[in-house]
Each structure stands twice: as structure tokens, then as C-alpha cells.
Design an enzyme around this catalytic site. Structure first.
Site, PDB file in Angstrom:
ATOM      1  N   LYS A 336       0.920  -1.147   0.257  1.00 16.14           N
ATOM      2  CA  LYS A 336      -0.148   0.073   0.062  1.00 16.14           C
ATOM      3  C   LYS A 336       0.925   1.376  -0.019  1.00 16.14           C
ATOM      4  O   LYS A 336       1.988   1.120   0.269  1.00 16.14           O
ATOM      5  CB  LYS A 336      -0.922  -0.094   1.242  1.00 16.14           C
ATOM      6  CG  LYS A 336      -2.243  -1.178   0.812  1.00 16.14           C
ATOM      7  CD  LYS A 336      -3.339  -0.814   1.869  1.00 16.14           C
ATOM      8  CE  LYS A 336      -4.560  -1.535   1.257  1.00 16.14           C
ATOM      9  NZ  LYS A 336      -5.617  -1.607   2.379  1.00 16.14           N
ATOM     10  N   ARG A 370      -3.755 -10.095   4.864  1.00 21.19           N
ATOM     11  CA  ARG A 370      -4.129 -10.159   3.507  1.00 21.19           C
ATOM     12  C   ARG A 370      -2.930  -9.698   2.655  1.00 21.19           C
ATOM     13  O   ARG A 370      -2.703  -8.354   2.598  1.00 21.19           O
ATOM     14  CB  ARG A 370      -5.375  -9.387   3.106  1.00 21.19           C
ATOM     15  CG  ARG A 370      -6.022  -9.352   1.940  1.00 21.19           C
ATOM     16  CD  ARG A 370      -7.249  -8.320   1.847  1.00 21.19           C
ATOM     17  NE  ARG A 370      -7.765  -8.534   0.578  1.00 21.19           N
ATOM     18  CZ  ARG A 370      -7.726  -7.671  -0.290  1.00 21.19           C
ATOM     19  NH1 ARG A 370      -6.853  -6.682  -0.236  1.00 21.19           N
ATOM     20  NH2 ARG A 370      -8.377  -7.690  -1.611  1.00 21.19           N
TER      21      ARG A 370
END
Length: 390
Positions: A336, A370
């Protein structure tokens, strides 16, 4: 001598055992050593004054606004400071008090229960069982979208997507999270029909060929409904039942696990974790009212969603505070922008940064991670588990 740091009752009992303390005596002393900071919001001066006096009388304390003593403020937040034993005594006294303090006593009791050690258990994904609490579970990301921020287009056909799923399972993935709509900043929303066209052909093959549970990453009830009809095992809703009013009933009908992510359209918070906890409590109430068992709910703090760079870093530091909800936590930090901004690296070069967030997340209570890079993060999870889960 040295400073002993322990956050759990189990850790304290182990130390008592090393000393040779009588087990009954250890059970009595443990609550005296478990110190907690608890923040309560929006109390009246009358409520705050009663709580402060009660905590002082039990050897604890409570920080309140300056104007509480003379009621020159209408509301105050309160920071309680005390041991578990002191909180138990406070709860007992508050149950006898007016001004809605008996209700507050119930909330404090639930919080203490949630902060206690959660025993390992199985998560039932339509017959496929996952161990929660024994080790960190790894969820592999499978985006069948042309515009995913990290791997958009790479698996945007059935053959490539299925091959990728098989590879992730071989690398140690416990769950495959299949998604047909990007959630990156500025993403283009897709229709139900288009999302189904992307997801269902892949799902139909995966439920036949893959042994691990398949999660469907969607905010749309019709997509969830169709995926569950085909054989999906859990739902990952990035809007926590708030994007589609029918989602809760669909999940309840199939009795599958539900991941609820924190998300919002802005980055304004009164108190980052406090606001998130309130958000989750509201969504949990929606889920339970629809008939979703609490044991089927997993929360995701939503790194990168409705949060700016500094808020994401703060959330990572304070992740353990979500333990007050008593629910498993799924953490999704993989590749991210938070990592990209720190390391000044593109998405496909963020594996080491992701590893750092995964390790810290597990140390701070994450039960599921995840990730895109399954092989590497399985190794990180196993190493971190060896240090923090023993």
C-alpha cells in the site's frame, strides 16, 4: 533485577509459576498486576465526578477535563487508570449508581472480557475449518480487475487467475480473496453485471479445484448472493454492510464468515481509534440484528481507506487497541501507499516494507494478513508467530 513487561493474564501466571507461587494465590494476584488505560467519551460532569471519586477510592485514578469539578463544561472524555482488580470494584459500585452509570458498568465489563485472552477456535467456512488464534492465517489477494493499484490486469482472465490461485495455495495461502472491483483511490465503480462477469467464471473453477476457503471481496449484495450460490465460503465487505442494505441478510442466510472493513469518505476524526471502534460497534449491531453470529465476524481496520499517511502509521502503532471489541482482526497492508511513501518505491518493490507491517501487525494482535506476496509473507508470519504466539 529487571523490568518485567507483560500484557496478559497468561504471562503473569507463567511468571508466578516460575517463582513457585501457590496457584490459588496467583489467580488472586493476577488482576492486581494487569493495568489498563480505558478511554470513555462524552460523559457529563456528574458522571465523571462519580467515576473519578470511585476510582480514587480504589487506588486508581481518572483524568477528566478541568471544568468537570465546577460543571463549567457540558461534556468530558475520561481516561481511566487502574488494575483489573480496581476496574472490577468500580463496575460493582457503578451498577448501583444513577445517571446511566449502570449501563456504563456493563460496557466496562464487556471491555474487560474482550481484553482477556481469546482461546484458539475454529472458523467454520461452510465446512472448511480455519484455526483462529493458533497461528496467523494468510489470505492471498486475487484481483480479477484491469485497474487494481498493484497488479491490475495481470490476472484479468480466467486461466491466469486460476493459475495464480493454485500458486498461492502451494505457497501456503489459507484463504483466497477473489475480487472484481478495484478499491484504489480514484477507482471507477463497476456495475453488478460487470463484477459478476469478472468473478463468477473464476469462482466456478476455484470451488472445484482449490481446497482452501474462497472469500469474495465485494460490497454488493447481488454479487455476494450469486457467489455464495456458486460455492464461495466467506464475504469480505469493504464497507461493513453500509454500502448495500441487503448485504447483511445475504450473509446471514448462508451463515458464512464476514470481514467488515473500516472505511469512510474523508479523513476527519475526533479520535482515530475511538471513532473506528464506534464504527465497528454500529456495524456489528447491524450484523447481529440481521442474524449474523458474532463468532462469524472479523474486523479489518482498513489501512489506506479513509485515512491519510500519518493516520495509517498511527493506526499501525495502536492496532492492539482494537482488541477491546473481542473479534479477530484482518490486516491488509500489502504494497500500500503508506509503504511507498516511506520507502519511495513503486508497488511492485514493496515486499520488504510489507513484511515489516505484517510482523508488527501480528505482534499487535492481527489474526489474518491479506497479502499479494504469499510465499514471503507466510515465512514472515511463521517467524513472527514463533516469537509472539508462544
Amino acid at each position: 533485577m529487571h523490568n518485567l513487561v507483560t500484557m496478559s493474564r497468561k504471562g503473569l501466571l507463567e511468571e508466578f509459576n516460575k517463582i513457585g507461587t501457590d496457584p490459588a494465590g496467583g489467580a488472586v494476584m493476577a488482576p492486581k498486576a494487569l493495568h489498563r488505560l480505558v478511554k470513555i467519551y462524552d460523559l457529563t460532569p456528574r458522571q465523571a465526578n462519580i467515576i473519578k471519586q470511585e476510582m480514587l477510592g480504589k487506588g486508581g485514578d481518572a483524568a477528566v477535563a478541568r471544568g468537570v469539578v465546577d460543571a463549567s463544561v457540558e461534556k468530558t472524555d475520561v481516561l481511566l487508570m487502574g488494575t483489573e482488580k480496581q476496574y472490577r470494584a468500580l463496575i460493582k459500585k457503578l451498577r448501583m449508581q444513577p445517571f446511566k452509570l449502570a449501563d456504563l458498568a456493563g460496557e466496562l465489563e464487556e471491555l474487560l472480557k474482550n481484553l482477556g485472552r481469546r482461546p484458539p477456535r475454529e472458523l467454520d467456512c461452510r465446512g472448511k475449518k480455519l484455526p483462529l488464534g493458533e497461528r496467523t492465517l494468510v489470505m492471498g489477494i486475487l484481483n480479477v480487475t484491469p485497474d487494481s493499484f498493484s497488479d491490475g490486469g495481470r490476472y484479468n482472465n480466467v486461466e491466469a487467475a486460476v493459475a495464480r490461485a493454485h500458486r498461492m495455495v502451494e505457497e501456503g495461502a489459507d484463504i483466497i480473496d477473489l475480487g472484481g472491483e478495484s478499491t484504489r483511490p480514484g477507482h471507477k465503480p463497476v456495475s453488478v453485471e460487470e463484477e459478476l462477469e469478472r468473478v463468477i467464471p473464476v469462482l466456478e473453477i476455484l470451488v472445484r479445484e482449490i481446497d482452501v476457503p474462497i472469500s469474495i471481496d465485494t460490497t454488493k449484495a447481488p454479487v455476494a448472493q450469486r457467489a455464495l450460490e456458486v460455492g464461495a465460503h466467506m464475504i469480505n465487505d469493504q464497507w461493513s454492510l453500509r454500502a448495500d442494505p441487503d448485504m447483511a441478510s445475504v450473509v446471514a442466510r448462508y451463515r458464512v464468515p464476514l470481514v467488515m472493513m473500516h472505511n469512510q469518505h474523508h479523513t476527519v476524526y475526533r479520535d482515530l481509534i475511538g471513532d473506528m471502534v464506534q464504527f465497528f460497534r454500529e456495524s456489528i449491531a447491524m450484523a447481529e440484528e440481521a442474524g449474523i453470529p458474532r463468532e462469524n465476524i472479523i474486523i479489518d481496520p482498513g489501512i489506506g481507506l479513509g485515512k491519510d499517511f500519518e493516520q495509517n502509521l498511527e493506526l499501525m502503532r495502536r492496532l492492539r487497541e482494537l482488541g477491546c471489541l473481542g473479534l479477530p482482526v484482518l490486516l491488509g497492508t500489502s504494497r500500500k501507499s503508506m509503504i511507498g511513501k516511506v520507502l519511495d518505491l513503486p508497488a511492485d518493490q514493496r515486499v520488504e516494507g510489507t513484511a515489516a507491517t505484517v510482523a508488527l501487525g501480528i505482534a499487535h494482535g492481527a489474526d489474518i494478513v491479506r497479502v499479494h506476496d504469499v510465499k514471503e509473507m507466510v515465512r514472515v508470519a511463521r517467524m513472527t508467530d514463533a516469537m509472539v504466539r508462544r
